[in-house]
Motif scaffolding. Structure first.
Motif, PDB file in Angstrom:
ATOM      1  N   GLN A  75      -5.697 -36.261 -37.066  1.00  0.00           N
ATOM      2  CA  GLN A  75      -5.864 -35.402 -38.249  1.00  0.00           C
ATOM      3  C   GLN A  75      -4.538 -34.916 -38.824  1.00  0.00           C
ATOM      4  O   GLN A  75      -4.432 -34.693 -40.015  1.00  0.00           O
ATOM      5  CB  GLN A  75      -6.732 -34.193 -37.903  1.00  0.00           C
ATOM      6  N   ASN A  76      -3.537 -34.710 -37.959  1.00  0.00           N
ATOM      7  CA  ASN A  76      -2.274 -34.173 -38.424  1.00  0.00           C
ATOM      8  C   ASN A  76      -1.145 -34.794 -37.606  1.00  0.00           C
ATOM      9  O   ASN A  76      -0.982 -34.476 -36.439  1.00  0.00           O
ATOM     10  CB  ASN A  76      -2.258 -32.649 -38.281  1.00  0.00           C
ATOM     11  N   LYS A  77      -0.381 -35.637 -38.236  1.00  0.00           N
ATOM     12  CA  LYS A  77       0.652 -36.387 -37.528  1.00  0.00           C
ATOM     13  C   LYS A  77       1.968 -35.617 -37.416  1.00  0.00           C
ATOM     14  O   LYS A  77       3.006 -36.204 -37.177  1.00  0.00           O
ATOM     15  CB  LYS A  77       0.859 -37.732 -38.202  1.00  0.00           C
ATOM     16  N   ALA A  78       1.929 -34.308 -37.558  1.00  0.00           N
ATOM     17  CA  ALA A  78       3.143 -33.495 -37.418  1.00  0.00           C
ATOM     18  C   ALA A  78       3.561 -33.452 -35.953  1.00  0.00           C
ATOM     19  O   ALA A  78       2.733 -33.389 -35.051  1.00  0.00           O
ATOM     20  CB  ALA A  78       2.889 -32.073 -37.930  1.00  0.00           C
ATOM     21  N   MET A  79       4.866 -33.486 -35.748  1.00  0.00           N
ATOM     22  CA  MET A  79       5.402 -33.432 -34.396  1.00  0.00           C
ATOM     23  C   MET A  79       5.057 -32.083 -33.766  1.00  0.00           C
ATOM     24  O   MET A  79       4.999 -31.078 -34.445  1.00  0.00           O
ATOM     25  CB  MET A  79       6.922 -33.595 -34.423  1.00  0.00           C
ATOM     26  N   GLY A  80       4.829 -32.101 -32.474  1.00  0.00           N
ATOM     27  CA  GLY A  80       4.525 -30.846 -31.802  1.00  0.00           C
ATOM     28  C   GLY A  80       4.008 -31.079 -30.397  1.00  0.00           C
ATOM     29  O   GLY A  80       4.246 -32.125 -29.789  1.00  0.00           O
ATOM     30  N   LYS A  81       3.285 -30.099 -29.918  1.00  0.00           N
ATOM     31  CA  LYS A  81       2.796 -30.100 -28.544  1.00  0.00           C
ATOM     32  C   LYS A  81       1.913 -31.312 -28.244  1.00  0.00           C
ATOM     33  O   LYS A  81       1.983 -31.879 -27.158  1.00  0.00           O
ATOM     34  CB  LYS A  81       2.041 -28.808 -28.264  1.00  0.00           C
TER      35      LYS A  81
END
Length: 128
Positions: A75-81
């Motif tokens: 759903q959200n390809k933003a970098m993170g955990k």
């Protein structure tokens, strides 16, 4: 001499006694977040997926953790955990497969790691 007297140490509950309490707490938290997930809009799912992934990871239910983190990234390809924990989870699963002499499992998780690395590079470059 009082200088050489030992101080009484506080009795610590055994780790084994704490384990069921911790597991029970994690399962309660999972129920809460799954209920939130069921009653929330699709726009609110990513943080819930991440929290569920994190709770399952802590519970050492790696398959469920992977499931929720993959849904988060879908759903959200933003970098993170989700990205960082998935790298860890894929490595854990690959090592498990290796110790069980499961070549297909090793290859599967190597491929999943490679796909995640490619997605990470694409995300950093802005190719999404």
């Amino acid at each position: 001499m009082s200088f050489f007297k030992r101080k009484k140490q506080k009795q610590q509950p055994e780790a084994e006694e704490q384990q069921p309490v911790k597991k029970e707490h994690l399962l309660e938290q999972i129920d809460i977040y799954q209920n939130k997930l069921a009653s929330s809009d699709q726009d609110d799912h990513v943080p819930l997926f991440n929290m569920l992934g994190s709770l399952y990871f802590e519970l050492e239910d790696y398959d469920q953790a992977i499931h929720y983190y993959e849904q988060s990234i879908e759903q959200n390809k933003a970098m993170g955990k989700a990205f960082t924990d998935l790298v860890k989870l894929y490595n854990i699963k690959r090592k498990q497969a290796s110790s069980e002499n499961d070549r297909d499992g090793v290859q599967y998780y190597l491929q999943k790691s490679d796909e995640l690395m490619k997605l990470t590079k694409d995300t950093i470059r802005g190719n999404m």
